[in-house]
Each structure stands twice: as C-alpha cells, then as structure tokens.
Scaffold this active site. Structure first.
Site, PDB file in Angstrom:
ATOM      1  N   PRO A 100       0.776  -1.127   0.158  1.00 57.64           N
ATOM      2  CA  PRO A 100       0.106  -0.045  -0.007  1.00 57.64           C
ATOM      3  C   PRO A 100       0.893   1.206  -0.179  1.00 57.64           C
ATOM      4  O   PRO A 100       1.915   1.336   0.753  1.00 57.64           O
ATOM      5  CB  PRO A 100      -0.840  -0.183   1.361  1.00 57.64           C
ATOM      6  CG  PRO A 100      -0.888  -1.638   1.500  1.00 57.64           C
ATOM      7  CD  PRO A 100       0.384  -2.077   1.020  1.00 57.64           C
ATOM      8  N   CYS A 101       0.463   2.218  -0.741  1.00 60.21           N
ATOM      9  CA  CYS A 101       1.294   3.526  -0.782  1.00 60.21           C
ATOM     10  C   CYS A 101       0.435   4.579  -0.466  1.00 60.21           C
ATOM     11  O   CYS A 101       1.029   5.866  -0.437  1.00 60.21           O
ATOM     12  CB  CYS A 101       1.440   3.821  -2.505  1.00 60.21           C
ATOM     13  SG  CYS A 101      -0.073   3.953  -3.383  1.00 60.21           S
ATOM     14  N   GLN A 102      -0.551   4.279   0.342  1.00 59.92           N
ATOM     15  CA  GLN A 102      -1.214   5.588   0.843  1.00 59.92           C
ATOM     16  C   GLN A 102      -0.420   6.572   1.712  1.00 59.92           C
ATOM     17  O   GLN A 102      -0.668   7.641   1.822  1.00 59.92           O
ATOM     18  CB  GLN A 102      -2.624   5.262   1.605  1.00 59.92           C
ATOM     19  CG  GLN A 102      -3.835   4.581   0.710  1.00 59.92           C
ATOM     20  CD  GLN A 102      -3.468   3.406   0.510  1.00 59.92           C
ATOM     21  OE1 GLN A 102      -2.458   2.572   0.650  1.00 59.92           O
ATOM     22  NE2 GLN A 102      -4.380   2.660   0.297  1.00 59.92           N
ATOM     23  N   LEU A 147       2.620   6.753   1.606  1.00 60.56           N
ATOM     24  CA  LEU A 147       4.056   7.405   0.760  1.00 60.56           C
ATOM     25  C   LEU A 147       3.741   8.479  -0.341  1.00 60.56           C
ATOM     26  O   LEU A 147       4.631   9.134  -0.685  1.00 60.56           O
ATOM     27  CB  LEU A 147       4.701   6.124   0.158  1.00 60.56           C
ATOM     28  CG  LEU A 147       5.153   5.194   1.211  1.00 60.56           C
ATOM     29  CD1 LEU A 147       5.759   3.953   0.290  1.00 60.56           C
ATOM     30  CD2 LEU A 147       5.912   5.454   2.154  1.00 60.56           C
ATOM     31  N   ASN A 149       6.234   0.453  -5.890  1.00 57.93           N
ATOM     32  CA  ASN A 149       5.385   1.752  -5.147  1.00 57.93           C
ATOM     33  C   ASN A 149       5.498   2.894  -5.831  1.00 57.93           C
ATOM     34  O   ASN A 149       6.007   3.074  -6.884  1.00 57.93           O
ATOM     35  CB  ASN A 149       5.855   1.531  -3.536  1.00 57.93           C
ATOM     36  CG  ASN A 149       4.981   2.064  -2.861  1.00 57.93           C
ATOM     37  OD1 ASN A 149       4.340   3.148  -2.650  1.00 57.93           O
ATOM     38  ND2 ASN A 149       4.529   1.265  -1.460  1.00 57.93           N
TER      39      ASN A 149
END
Length: 375
Positions: free
Chosen positions: A68-70, A72, A110
């Site tokens: 998950p990249c939320q 970043l 990512n």
C-alpha cells in the site's frame, strides 16, 4: 516458476508474470472489491485476506508485493514507511525471514515519491531489510509509457535476488537513449480535477491514472484534442487497457453496472501489466544470459537507480531513461479510445476558473479552446 503475490490488487503482478510464463500459487488482498475481480479473473488461485494472519510462506521462486502506497504518495497522507498502511511491508519481511526456503526473487513496487519521502527513509528501510535477509537488491523507476501504453506512470520497482545480480535483470536498457517526445503532438492528457498547482500535462499520453484526486473522488483524467478542439475523458475500459489489462477486466460481480467510481479506484491503484511482464521475461532470460551493468558512481545520497548487496557500498546511477532496452512508446493518437465521454461542462468550467488564475504552462491554444468549449 511459482509466484506468491501479496497486496495483489486486481492482478497486475499475476497477469504480467503469467504472460511471462510463471504460475501464481497464492494471492493476498484485503480489499473485498479487488478480491471479487481476482476471483472472477483468476479463479483457480487461493486468496488470503490479511497478510498479518499468514503464518508461513509457501515454497515459491518469486514473491511480489505492490504494498500500500497511501502513506507514501504525494496525494496521500505522506506518513512514511511507518504509516498504518505502508508499514505492512514489514509483514513481507516477516514471512521471508521465517520461510523454510526463501524465494529466489522478491519484486516490490510503489510510487516514485517513495524515493524522496522523509529523505528516502522508505527505500532505506526496504533495502536494509533485504540485506538482512541475505538478498542482493536493485531499484529503478520505470515509466509505463515506455512499455506500449499511453500513460505516463513512473513507479519504483525494487528487485531482490539471493544468488543472481538483480541489476542485470532490472537495468536492462538503463543506458538507452531517452526517446524523443512527438514533434507535433495532437492530444494532451491533463487532470481536470486540478489546475491550481498541478496539471499532469502529458503530450500524447494521459497522466498517471489515480485511485483518488484532489477532490478525493476517483476520476479519469481529461484529454484535449488540439486538432478536433475537443475535451474528452477515457472510459473505464479504456483505463483498464491503459494499464495493460483486457477491456472490462473489472466489470465483474458486484462491480457491474453503476460501480464505475469503485472500478476507477481499483484501476488507479493497479500495477501496470506490461512493466511486470517485461521484468518477468527479463528474470527468465537472465537465468541463462548474464548481462553486465557498468558501475557508474558511488554515493551515499538517494539516487534514482542503485544496486547493492550485504557488506558492500551501494552503486548509484543517474539514468535519464526509464524504460526497457527496446522502447515501445504508444501515443494517444495510436491508441483507440473505445468508450470515451465528453468532459462535462461543469468540470471544464471549474477547471478553467482555476487554471486561468494559476501560472501553469500549457499549449498556447489550450485555454482559448477550453473557453470556447465552456461557452
């Protein structure tokens, strides 16, 4: 080769590696809507719902994780690698560390912004953990636009390998001359939801498809056709194809009919299939065909590309090119939009009011065309 996919999304890793000849034996995905896509499109592969409940890693040669990249991304909370969502990458390292037989390869993906967030803390965390587990590593930004789809989508890919030099796989084409943009673009992609500080201006491509927007609404970008003086948005199935999926890949089960917003979110968060396919084919070819990568420079700073291994100083590179050894650039004029819609007058008017007050640079004919479209 057997693949275990963690944080599977709608199957970008799985489909790309399948096209390269690999078999996925287990997936893990927490989003119930994404799982509905996986169950319809990849029905023979078991799905786990929570990586934290997986006690052991099945024997596999490749482990993938588009974690998950939320925490970043610039569009997210930018809490960093210790955020509630992005911190789940630690679970990947837990599973590898306790595996009876570690996978030969670990492939992670990512947002490119992970390179710079908090001084590169996320990247340092990942590479340090790979080294602790005995892996050599390499990372590089790859742009989907160079892989045959008209979407400018820069993503960070990290490849760990136990025995083979991962840079000879991931860096194929790294010193290729950067392809020139079309001399006379006809179509330009942009974010109609923005217009104050950002625009996503993309000649002959769309800017990165996103799971959200500045308005917190999953929505398509817009496309201005300079010759036709038109403003349109790609349809959901167009967006699926812009990620390398077959059209209507997400048009299944509970996502049918009026679930376009949910489908946009899933597509925007997906991994581009052609990029993964290229990495998979590079892995397969590397097994019998070693590729030498010239060492460019040593640096302690965060570089756009680098490789390293336990006990050695990383080698950093500064390539201008973010694609494969043979660029495959497809323009919007070559990509047939099959279910595009005209940009709504309300959306166009709102965007016009914002960009007229900004200092953002566009084509000289863009704002006049937009004014005529709104009037």
């Amino acid at each position: 080769m057997r693949v275990v996919s963690l944080f599977s999304g709608i199957g970008g890793f799985e489909l790309g590696l399948a096209r390269a000849g690999f078999d996925t034996i287990l997936m893990c995905e927490s989003d119930p809507l994404a799982r509905s896509v996986l169950r319809h499109r990849l029905p023979d592969i078991p799905i786990r719902t929570d990586i934290r409940t997986i006690k052991s890693l099945p024997a596999c040669e490749i482990l993938t994780a588009g974690w998950p990249c939320q925490d970043l991304s610039q569009a997210g909370r930018t809490a960093g690698i210790t955020g509630d969502r992005s911190g789940l990458i630690s679970e990947v390292f837990r599973l590898v560390g306790t595996a009876k037989t570690k996978p030969e390869f670990i492939l992670l993906e990512n947002v490119a912004f992970a390179l710079h967030l908090q001084g590169g803390a996320a990247l340092k965390f990942v590479t340090a953990n790979l080294e602790k587990l005995g892996y050599k590593w390499a990372y590089r930004i790859l742009d989907s636009q160079q892989f045959g789809i008209p979407q400018r989508r820069r993503r960070l890919f990290i490849l760990g390998s136990r025995n083979l030099p991962p840079e000879s796989i991931l860096f194929r084409g790294v010193f290729t001359a950067k392809p020139q943009t079309p001399q006379y673009p006809e179509q330009y992609g942009f974010y109609w939801t923005e217009g104050n500080r950002g625009l996503g201006w993309s000649p002959e491509a769309v800017p990165p498809l996103k799971g959200g927007s500045a308005l917190s609404i999953p929505s398509p970008p817009a496309i201005w056709n300079k010759n036709a003086h038109s403003f349109i948005t790609p349809g959901v199935s167009d967006a699926e194809r812009m990620q390398g999926f077959p059209a209507d890949w997400t048009d299944v089960g509970v996502l049918k009919k009026d679930k376009k917003r949910a489908r946009w979110k899933l597509i925007g968060n997906a991994v581009s299939v052609p990029v993964v396919e290229w990495i998979g084919r590079s892995i397969a070819e590397k097994i019998s065909t070693p590729i030498h990568v010239e060492q460019k420079s040593r640096s302690s700073k965060i570089a756009v590309a680098a490789f390293g291994q336990p006990g050695q100083q990383p080698i950093c590179l500064t390539p201008d090119y973010e694609g494969p050894e043979a660029p495959n650039v497809t323009s919007l004029r070559e990509f047939e939009l099959k279910n595009a819609n005209e940009l709504s007058l309300r959306a166009a008017a709102g965007f016009l009011s914002r960009i007229e007050k900004s200092s953002l640079k566009t084509h000289p004919a863009f704002i006049p065309d937009l004014r005529a479209f709104v009037s």
